[in-house]
Design an enzyme around this catalytic site. Structure first.
Site, mmCIF file in Angstrom:
data_model
loop_
_atom_site.group_PDB
_atom_site.id
_atom_site.type_symbol
_atom_site.label_atom_id
_atom_site.label_comp_id
_atom_site.label_asym_id
_atom_site.label_seq_id
_atom_site.Cartn_x
_atom_site.Cartn_y
_atom_site.Cartn_z
ATOM 1 N N HIS A 95 29.113 31.576 -73.435
ATOM 2 C CA HIS A 95 29.056 31.239 -74.876
ATOM 3 C C HIS A 95 27.215 30.628 -75.427
ATOM 4 O O HIS A 95 26.728 30.867 -74.605
ATOM 5 C CB HIS A 95 29.485 29.834 -74.898
ATOM 6 C CG HIS A 95 29.405 28.857 -73.772
ATOM 7 N ND1 HIS A 95 28.439 28.058 -74.135
ATOM 8 C CD2 HIS A 95 30.063 28.791 -72.722
ATOM 9 C CE1 HIS A 95 27.738 27.391 -72.783
ATOM 10 N NE2 HIS A 95 28.863 27.873 -72.306
ATOM 11 N N GLU A 145 35.980 27.284 -68.837
ATOM 12 C CA GLU A 145 35.550 26.847 -67.667
ATOM 13 C C GLU A 145 35.634 26.004 -66.201
ATOM 14 O O GLU A 145 36.923 25.515 -66.341
ATOM 15 C CB GLU A 145 33.872 26.257 -67.839
ATOM 16 C CG GLU A 145 32.872 26.146 -66.795
ATOM 17 C CD GLU A 145 32.391 27.154 -66.432
ATOM 18 O OE1 GLU A 145 32.850 28.308 -65.690
ATOM 19 O OE2 GLU A 145 30.810 27.408 -67.258
#
Length: 199
Positions: free
Chosen positions: A9, A82
């Protein structure tokens, strides 16, 4: 052969401040939005056929930039999130060093933390690999899959898919914001590393 692109990202304010995010749902900063918009056309030029993303805002917003220029509709999978960093989330590296010095030193060496509720490396790798293998199997041969995900999660997935011992994970350089790891898969050779930190 299938091409799998693990796309980190764009930047968040917490990235810029060296603040540990983990699964805290932070948005992209203005810089991160710009990074996603700049890198999306380069990925679109690879003619992706599948777009999947972590359901955390910073990854889903990054994926949306590619969706806009590719016409793909992203699917969201929480297994692409994550690594969870437990009590460390929201703290800067300096703060974690002060409060959990031994655990943070282990983390910096790529070792298990076993403290503060930090998710185990093996657990991250297993959930990432399960999600990515499902997508790869469903996509069929010659697919180009983009997975908008996160730095540590992408690193552990890469090592696991390649069949490397997880002790080698620290030797794979940190994935920069809106950079990607490219992996190829075929039925004979399995997974191979084609590129890392590709802009």
């Amino acid at each position: 052969m299938t091409l799998l692109i693990l796309w980190r990202h764009g930047q968040t304010e917490w990235n810029a401040a060296h603040r540990i995010q983990g699964q805290t749902d932070t948005p992209l900063s203005a810089v991160g939005v710009s990074q996603a918009k700049e890198s999306a056309p380069r990925l679109a030029a690879l003619n992706p056929t599948v777009l999947v993303a972590s359901n955390l805002n910073r990854a889903s917003t990054t994926a949306a930039a590619l969706a806009e220029v590719s016409g793909l509709s992203p699917a969201y999978d929480p297994r692409l999130r994550e690594r969870g960093f437990g009590d460390w989330e929201g703290h800067t590296h300096a703060e974690v060093t002060e409060r959990w010095p031994e655990s943070f030193a282990r983390w910096r060496r790529g070792e298990e933390v076993n403290d503060a509720g930090v998710e185990e490396i093996d657990a991250v790798a297993k959930r990432m690999v399960a999600a990515l293998q499902e997508v790869t199997a469903a996509a069929g041969p010659d697919a180009v899959i983009v997975a908008a995900t996160h730095g540590a999660a992408a690193r552990f997935a890469t090592v696991a898919l390649l069949g490397w011992p997880m002790s080698l994970a620290p030797s794979l350089g940190a994935l920069h914001n809106c950079h990607a790891t490219h992996l190829r898969h075929d039925a004979v050779r399995g997974w191979t590393l084609e590129a890392h930190n590709a802009a």
